[in-house]
Design an enzyme around this catalytic site. Structure first.
Site, PDB file in Angstrom:
ATOM      1  N   ASN A   4       0.832  -1.207   0.000  1.00  0.00           N
ATOM      2  CA  ASN A   4       0.000   0.000   0.000  1.00  0.00           C
ATOM      3  C   ASN A   4       0.867   1.257   0.000  1.00  0.00           C
ATOM      4  OD1 ASN A   4      -2.408  -1.605   0.342  1.00  0.00           O
ATOM      5  ND2 ASN A   4      -1.792  -1.867   2.476  1.00  0.00           N
ATOM      6  N   HIS A  15     -13.597  -2.081   6.731  1.00  0.00           N
ATOM      7  CA  HIS A  15     -12.428  -2.781   7.264  1.00  0.00           C
ATOM      8  C   HIS A  15     -12.734  -3.437   8.619  1.00  0.00           C
ATOM      9  CE1 HIS A  15      -8.254  -3.012   8.892  1.00  0.00           C
ATOM     10  NE2 HIS A  15      -7.932  -3.156   7.619  1.00  0.00           N
ATOM     11  N   GLU A  37     -15.545   3.573   4.424  1.00  0.00           N
ATOM     12  CA  GLU A  37     -14.216   3.892   3.903  1.00  0.00           C
ATOM     13  C   GLU A  37     -14.417   4.796   2.708  1.00  0.00           C
ATOM     14  OE1 GLU A  37     -11.798   0.308   3.078  1.00  0.00           O
ATOM     15  OE2 GLU A  37     -12.790  -0.581   4.778  1.00  0.00           O
ATOM     16  N   SER A  91     -10.591  -0.890   0.647  1.00  0.00           N
ATOM     17  CA  SER A  91      -9.254  -1.473   0.648  1.00  0.00           C
ATOM     18  C   SER A  91      -9.137  -2.710  -0.234  1.00  0.00           C
ATOM     19  CB  SER A  91      -8.828  -1.801   2.074  1.00  0.00           C
ATOM     20  OG  SER A  91      -9.700  -2.757   2.640  1.00  0.00           O
ATOM     21  N   ASP A  97     -13.184   6.668   6.809  1.00  0.00           N
ATOM     22  CA  ASP A  97     -11.822   6.141   6.924  1.00  0.00           C
ATOM     23  C   ASP A  97     -11.125   6.316   5.572  1.00  0.00           C
ATOM     24  OD1 ASP A  97      -9.515   4.654   7.125  1.00  0.00           O
ATOM     25  OD2 ASP A  97     -10.478   2.827   7.886  1.00  0.00           O
ATOM     26  N   HIS A 123      -6.915   4.499   2.404  1.00  0.00           N
ATOM     27  CA  HIS A 123      -6.339   4.304   1.066  1.00  0.00           C
ATOM     28  C   HIS A 123      -6.465   5.550   0.193  1.00  0.00           C
ATOM     29  CE1 HIS A 123      -5.436   0.053   1.624  1.00  0.00           C
ATOM     30  NE2 HIS A 123      -6.481   0.079   2.434  1.00  0.00           N
ATOM     31  N   LYS A 177       0.223   3.942   4.809  1.00  0.00           N
ATOM     32  CA  LYS A 177      -0.025   3.524   3.420  1.00  0.00           C
ATOM     33  C   LYS A 177       0.652   4.534   2.485  1.00  0.00           C
ATOM     34  CE  LYS A 177      -3.348   0.357   4.891  1.00  0.00           C
ATOM     35  NZ  LYS A 177      -4.590   0.152   5.614  1.00  0.00           N
TER      36      LYS A 177
HETATM   37  C1  LIG Z   1      -5.008  -0.680   6.756  1.00  0.00           C
HETATM   38  C2  LIG Z   1      -6.331  -0.171   7.164  1.00  0.00           C
HETATM   39  C3  LIG Z   1      -6.600   0.161   8.491  1.00  0.00           C
HETATM   40  C4  LIG Z   1      -5.646  -0.150   9.604  1.00  0.00           C
HETATM   41  O1  LIG Z   1      -4.563   0.687   9.610  1.00  0.00           O
HETATM   42  P1  LIG Z   1      -3.195   0.170  10.282  1.00  0.00           P
HETATM   43  O2  LIG Z   1      -2.405   1.388  10.462  1.00  0.00           O
HETATM   44  O3  LIG Z   1      -2.615  -0.795   9.293  1.00  0.00           O
HETATM   45  O4  LIG Z   1      -3.573  -0.496  11.568  1.00  0.00           O
HETATM   46  C5  LIG Z   1      -7.803   0.750   8.776  1.00  0.00           C
HETATM   47  N1  LIG Z   1      -8.729   0.965   7.830  1.00  0.00           N
HETATM   48  C6  LIG Z   1      -8.522   0.596   6.536  1.00  0.00           C
HETATM   49  C7  LIG Z   1      -9.580   0.847   5.532  1.00  0.00           C
HETATM   50  C8  LIG Z   1      -7.323   0.008   6.171  1.00  0.00           C
HETATM   51  O5  LIG Z   1      -7.126  -0.372   4.922  1.00  0.00           O
END
Ligand SMILES: *Cc1c(COP(=O)(O)O)cnc(C)c1O
Length: 415
Positions: free
Chosen positions: A48, A134, A202, A206, A231, A234, A265
């Protein structure tokens, strides 16, 4: 002890029997478009690290300076004596970057979701989730004790149905008596006798790479008086005039109560954040248990994340982002996809059967191409897929090699 291990071995056998066993793959090189693993050099389409920042000299130097000035560890939680200058500088930079009053960083994205959602909601409340959010959001929702409703993926009509249901429920339970309240003791905050509803999605999904209809979601949450949490794991660093994320691209940042993202990411470092109002951040400092009861992130991570925030807003960052979208365009035209209005770097290649997905990934690895097979529980059963992610660090020739390899594997890829 033996019988303990025997029980676990039985469980592992059951997982293996369903084609779902997972094992760690040791990588002997830094993150990048080429990685060393199992004695092979693999062309990597699984990270990522969309802008190629994880192993970038700019971030490495920042991390090293963080160690030199502030040591390896933070020594305590933020509220004891671990709230170091790098954490504060990161949060000021985050708030400036996101254009919000304030921001708070967490040790991971996972801890961010759990901390924020459990602080904001309790048993009297309702949380409405997109079907594909997620796992950290699902876990947070369960742990909060709030009533959970799930709407069909990106389906605004279904979301509206759930919001209507929430409001009807609020009317029915609205005049809660004091005895009801007393019988439901709160852990983090006193009951307000008022149900709150939080919608969570999101922005870029993801495992599917598609985009949430944020404008429609904002309109609905306003119509029904709900809160919205997005969230941007990405999307942070990739979308919008200031690279704030998809909410900026769609012009709705100012109407989202809780903006979440990660630092690990596109930003190439590690950690998670919430940005929003001063009141939100002050509240989380007081009530987000994953923030309060956890040692502060290592200073190097905070310094690296701040350097990444500067980078993505710079002219060089813009060049990196353009390179990413050029690679994405090249891949799309090679596979006969029409470019969507909003580009994305995540390409799921749906296979369905778990064992076949694992086999296809192994066939690609024989050609020194690493594309991971994504299986349950990361996606639903029978929805196994190869997940290709492209980064700005890939060359045009890397993309051509990927396309040739995908065409050589029998996954119904060629259209
Ligand atoms: C990767 C991810 C997370 C978690 O983040 P980390 O820092 O890896 O714990 C949360 N939400 C989404 C949508 C993700 O892809």
């Amino acid at each position: 002890m033996l019988s303990f291990d025997a029980v676990l071995r039985q469980r592992l056998d059951a997982i293996r029997g369903r084609g779902l066993l997972r094992e760690l793959r040791r990588v002997d090189s830094p993150q990048g478009p080429r990685i060393q693993a199992g004695g092979q050099t693999l062309l990597n389409f699984s990270s990522n690290d969309y802008l190629g920042l994880a192993n970038d000299p700019w971030l490495k130097e920042a991390a090293i300076s963080g160690v030199e000035k502030f040591g390896a560890g933070a020594g305590a939680s933020r509220l004891i004596c671990g709230s170091l200058t790098p954490h504060h500088e990161l949060e000021e930079a985050l708030a400036g970057f996101k254009g919000t009053e304030a921001a708070l960083s967490f040790s991971s994205g996972y801890a961010t979701a759990v901390g924020a959602i459990c602080a904001l909601l309790g048993r009297d409340d309702i949380i409405i989730l997109d079907k594909l959010v997620h796992a950290c959001i699902v876990d947070a929702a369960r742990l909060s004790g709030a009533k959970i409703r799930v709407f069909a993926h990106n389906d605004l009509d279904d979301l509206e149905e759930k919001l209507k249901w929430a409001n009807r429920r609020d009317e029915q339970c609205g005049s809660r008596t004091s005895t009801t309240l007393a019988s439901k003791p709160r852990i983090t905050r006193p009951s307000e006798g008022k149900q709150r509803t939080l919608v969570v999605t999101e922005s870029i999904f993801s495992m599917d790479g598609d985009t949430a209809p944020l404008r429609g979601m904002v309109a609905l949450k306003e119509k029904y008086g709900a809160w919205l949490m997005v969230d941007e794991a990405h999307a942070t660093g990739l979308y919008g005039k200031h690279r704030r994320g998809l909410a900026e691209e769609l012009g709705v940042s100012g109407q989202i109560e809780i903006q979440m993202g990660t630092l690990g990411k596109a930003l190439g470092a590690s950690g998670g954040y919430i940005s929003g109002s001063r009141a939100l951040i002050d509240f989380l400092v007081n009530c987000a248990r994953s923030f309060i009861f956890s040692t502060a992130p290592v200073p190097a991570a905070a310094v690296a994340a701040r350097a990444a925030i500067e980078f993505v807003q710079s002219a060089e960052g813009e060049i990196r982002r353009k390179t990413l979208w050029t690679r994405v365009g090249q891949f799309q035209s090679a596979i006969g996809h029409r470019p969507p209005p909003i580009p994305g770097a995540i390409f799921p290649i749906l296979i369905g059967d778990e064992a076949r997905a694992v086999e296809a990934a192994a066939e690609l690895r024989e050609q020194n191409i690493f594309v991971p097979a994504i299986r349950y529980p990361t996606v639903a059963r029978g929805q196994a897929r190869l997940r290709v992610t492209l980064t700005a660090a890939h060359s045009s020739e890397d993309i051509s090699r990927l396309v040739r390899a995908l065409n050589s594997v029998d996954i119904g890829f060629r259209r």
